[in-house]
Design an enzyme around this catalytic site. Sequence first.
Site, mmCIF file in Angstrom:
data_model
loop_
_atom_site.group_PDB
_atom_site.id
_atom_site.type_symbol
_atom_site.label_atom_id
_atom_site.label_comp_id
_atom_site.label_asym_id
_atom_site.label_seq_id
_atom_site.Cartn_x
_atom_site.Cartn_y
_atom_site.Cartn_z
ATOM 1 N N CYS A 90 6.641 -2.985 -2.181
ATOM 2 C CA CYS A 90 7.344 -4.368 -3.623
ATOM 3 C C CYS A 90 7.529 -5.544 -3.626
ATOM 4 O O CYS A 90 7.618 -6.124 -2.233
ATOM 5 C CB CYS A 90 8.989 -3.665 -3.853
ATOM 6 S SG CYS A 90 9.266 -2.268 -3.851
ATOM 7 N N ARG A 96 0.557 -7.987 -1.364
ATOM 8 C CA ARG A 96 1.629 -6.563 -0.103
ATOM 9 C C ARG A 96 1.297 -4.885 -0.222
ATOM 10 O O ARG A 96 1.779 -4.494 0.130
ATOM 11 C CB ARG A 96 2.694 -6.613 -0.648
ATOM 12 C CG ARG A 96 2.829 -8.320 -0.323
ATOM 13 C CD ARG A 96 4.478 -8.506 -0.841
ATOM 14 N NE ARG A 96 5.404 -8.225 -0.380
ATOM 15 C CZ ARG A 96 6.281 -8.384 0.676
ATOM 16 N NH1 ARG A 96 5.663 -9.548 0.629
ATOM 17 N NH2 ARG A 96 7.366 -7.725 0.434
ATOM 18 N N TRP A 125 5.982 -0.177 -5.803
ATOM 19 C CA TRP A 125 5.388 0.888 -4.211
ATOM 20 C C TRP A 125 6.576 1.690 -4.401
ATOM 21 O O TRP A 125 7.484 1.916 -3.533
ATOM 22 C CB TRP A 125 5.478 0.173 -2.723
ATOM 23 C CG TRP A 125 4.144 0.642 -2.399
ATOM 24 C CD1 TRP A 125 3.024 0.761 -1.839
ATOM 25 C CD2 TRP A 125 5.134 1.524 -0.927
ATOM 26 N NE1 TRP A 125 2.492 1.770 -1.280
ATOM 27 C CE2 TRP A 125 3.959 2.415 -0.846
ATOM 28 C CE3 TRP A 125 6.061 2.697 -0.881
ATOM 29 C CZ2 TRP A 125 3.462 3.570 0.402
ATOM 30 C CZ3 TRP A 125 6.346 3.247 0.503
ATOM 31 C CH2 TRP A 125 4.886 3.117 0.785
ATOM 32 N N ASN A 139 13.788 -5.167 -3.864
ATOM 33 C CA ASN A 139 12.469 -4.551 -3.289
ATOM 34 C C ASN A 139 13.541 -3.571 -1.262
ATOM 35 O O ASN A 139 14.584 -3.900 -1.490
ATOM 36 C CB ASN A 139 12.239 -5.348 -1.921
ATOM 37 C CG ASN A 139 10.889 -5.800 -2.637
ATOM 38 O OD1 ASN A 139 10.437 -5.371 -3.356
ATOM 39 N ND2 ASN A 139 10.993 -7.068 -2.331
ATOM 40 N N GLY A 140 13.812 -2.425 -1.431
ATOM 41 C CA GLY A 140 14.481 -2.061 -0.475
ATOM 42 C C GLY A 140 14.917 -0.356 -0.698
ATOM 43 O O GLY A 140 14.042 -0.013 -1.836
ATOM 44 N N GLU A 172 -7.252 1.915 17.237
ATOM 45 C CA GLU A 172 -7.604 0.439 16.600
ATOM 46 C C GLU A 172 -8.544 0.799 15.374
ATOM 47 O O GLU A 172 -8.662 1.224 14.354
ATOM 48 C CB GLU A 172 -7.352 -1.007 16.658
ATOM 49 C CG GLU A 172 -7.530 -2.382 15.972
ATOM 50 C CD GLU A 172 -6.883 -2.115 14.562
ATOM 51 O OE1 GLU A 172 -5.136 -1.073 14.491
ATOM 52 O OE2 GLU A 172 -6.958 -2.711 13.773
ATOM 53 N N LYS A 203 -8.589 1.401 11.487
ATOM 54 C CA LYS A 203 -9.043 0.889 10.631
ATOM 55 C C LYS A 203 -10.131 1.552 9.715
ATOM 56 O O LYS A 203 -10.063 1.268 8.424
ATOM 57 C CB LYS A 203 -9.745 -0.310 11.098
ATOM 58 C CG LYS A 203 -10.179 -1.365 10.702
ATOM 59 C CD LYS A 203 -9.119 -1.995 10.708
ATOM 60 C CE LYS A 203 -7.588 -1.804 10.673
ATOM 61 N NZ LYS A 203 -6.088 -2.556 11.297
ATOM 62 N N GLU A 255 -7.933 4.073 7.192
ATOM 63 C CA GLU A 255 -7.191 3.166 6.119
ATOM 64 C C GLU A 255 -8.109 2.710 5.082
ATOM 65 O O GLU A 255 -8.036 2.775 3.595
ATOM 66 C CB GLU A 255 -7.047 1.913 6.794
ATOM 67 C CG GLU A 255 -5.453 1.637 7.755
ATOM 68 C CD GLU A 255 -5.063 0.219 8.361
ATOM 69 O OE1 GLU A 255 -4.560 -0.466 7.224
ATOM 70 O OE2 GLU A 255 -6.119 0.198 9.369
ATOM 71 N N HIS A 306 -9.609 17.616 26.510
ATOM 72 C CA HIS A 306 -8.519 18.287 26.315
ATOM 73 C C HIS A 306 -8.141 19.011 25.252
ATOM 74 O O HIS A 306 -6.621 19.282 25.165
ATOM 75 C CB HIS A 306 -7.492 17.295 27.308
ATOM 76 C CG HIS A 306 -7.073 16.984 28.960
ATOM 77 N ND1 HIS A 306 -7.272 18.303 29.363
ATOM 78 C CD2 HIS A 306 -7.526 15.730 29.221
ATOM 79 C CE1 HIS A 306 -7.781 17.374 30.995
ATOM 80 N NE2 HIS A 306 -8.091 16.327 30.834
ATOM 81 N N LYS A 320 0.860 -4.076 2.671
ATOM 82 C CA LYS A 320 0.949 -4.932 3.489
ATOM 83 C C LYS A 320 2.128 -4.961 4.209
ATOM 84 O O LYS A 320 2.467 -5.630 6.003
ATOM 85 C CB LYS A 320 0.561 -6.262 2.728
ATOM 86 C CG LYS A 320 0.512 -7.632 3.851
ATOM 87 C CD LYS A 320 -1.142 -6.664 4.873
ATOM 88 C CE LYS A 320 -1.386 -7.889 5.971
ATOM 89 N NZ LYS A 320 -2.485 -7.111 6.773
#
Length: 607
Positions: A2, A27, A73, A99-100, A480, A484, A487, A503, A602
């Site tokens: 948010c 964001r 969000w 926000n929160g 990473e 990527k 996402e 394994h 974000k």
Amino acid sequence: MCGIVGYCGDKLASEVLLSGLKRLEYRGYDSSGISVNSGNKLSIIKKTGKIKNLRDAVPENLPGHFGIGHTRWATHGGVTDINAHPHSDSSEKIAVVHNGIIENYTGLKEKLLREGYVFKSETDSEVLAHLISKFYEGDLESAVKSALSLVKGTYGIIVMHADKDNELIGARNGSPLVLGIGDDEMFLASDVSAILAYTKQVVYFEDGEVVKVTSKGFTTSDLKNNRVSKDMENISWELEEMEKGKFSTYMEKEIHEQVESIPRAMKGRINEDLATAVLGGLNMTGRELLDVERVKIIAAGTSYYAGQVASYIIESLARIPSSAELASEFRYRNPVVEKNTLYFAISQSGETIDTLFALREIKRKGGRVLGICNVVGSTIPRESDGGVYIHSGPEISVASTKAFTSQITALYLFAIHMARMRDMSQSSGAAFLKDLNIIPEAITDILNRKAELQKIAEKYAHYPNFLFLGRGINCPVAMEGALKLKEVSYIHAEGYSAAEIKHGPIALINEKTPSMFLVPDDHMREKIVSNMKEVKARNGKVLAIAVKGDKEVEDIADEVFYVSKTHENLYPYLMVVPLQLFSYFCAMELHRDVDQPRNLAKSVTVE
Ligand code: F6R
């Protein structure tokens, strides 16, 4: 996550709020809304979807010179117009953006319902509007403080009242809040990007602070009404840095920017005569650094993988035991904080709540934490005992790219500094720094040949699953790369140590699951080449990032992208950039929303 924005001044509030919300889009959000005063009543407009939907719903020249806005969000309650912020009390005189998460909202809501308050949404945030209304007797600031004294959880809020012309109340606890100071106008926001177009003079708030803002000034106090004096700071980012420029997406722009952002992370931090790095921000004496017996790095997501790369390098160059740990797990396992352990909190945004709370846990137990952050003035660097800003410039694309390479740069410099204090010779230090200095050139070479990666991506973007495999320092780079790809393209991908596939993951190998191998010419090369052959023998497609001249890889792999030769500890730079480009091109091929992938935010300011 948010985003919040507030304005009071001479301009049309709706315009300032909409442009601020547009800047906060990066964001991640699923709905948005604004509230502006129109005479002694509030106009509240809220819409799901993109800011464009909200803009279309806001009447042109909507009167009103103070107001608040929000990008949501969803956490509590689905994505609907009603659940979007601002939320208002029953009289629709008070509006709140938040926000929160209000953790005790269920109890508060039940009590308010018993007292006759009527709720319109399913959100935790609406509780705030009714609580403030309950305490309001003409003084908005004290009503906000009374309401907040009952609240448990995290918040960054802005509140307005239709009868309180030209007044906004902001408060924070665990979610960021910044004040922008203009000429006879003031801005509040969750991050500076929302207000950078109007002012560069800002004041950052701490948890527990409440600010009363008018167009002419502001006062800050705590919840117990003690006055708090604040310092003004200047934002160093330029507005142009927040534009896409010649690129069609921020992700592509930020991948390309690494050629400049890596040297920026090193600027002024190399002492060539002594072949070492100089990091004044650590706030530690040489003697204190010599006492460090262990380094622990705490972070989330891409920053965590940067931490894993850094832990290899610190151990390898400085010979100090080092490891990285997920902040979200670390903070909840009652960690042992050792006396001579130095902790690093890595965070691009400087606001990730898991990392922030892990930092607080370490500090509470007496540990020393240094921050490696990008956003100047954000909470993690302000609460750290010292640290290094990576100066990457704004990273707008939700998927982190340039921050990763700058984070490892900052910690490579730390490793060199420590190594040179211990047993690394001047000539080895000089040789390493020389190789580090030419990394941007090697990245330029990769970028110049990005069409090769585009071709590979177009061929493989329709495969449903991928494995990314590396060894040693490139093992976290493989992870990473997988992160990527998931996402931005939504292709399922797993990052693993190439040694580990036997394994378990090797069971996934078939003609529909390609494996991307990272093959530097280091001491692990032979082993990785064997792993490639194992995959090939099971009809798996093999893609590889290898070092120029390595013909054997070409013979085994279905596709190869070559990078320049470098120092074996520096390959993470040259392996990660092709992986970023590969993910980017896969996402483009699949017509994904590259900069704002679904469900992602974000800056992750909730748990
Ligand atoms: C991945 C990504 C996230 C972040 C993570 C931590 O592309 O962007 O995984 O790396 O949320 O964020 P910061 O670094 O802001 O703490």
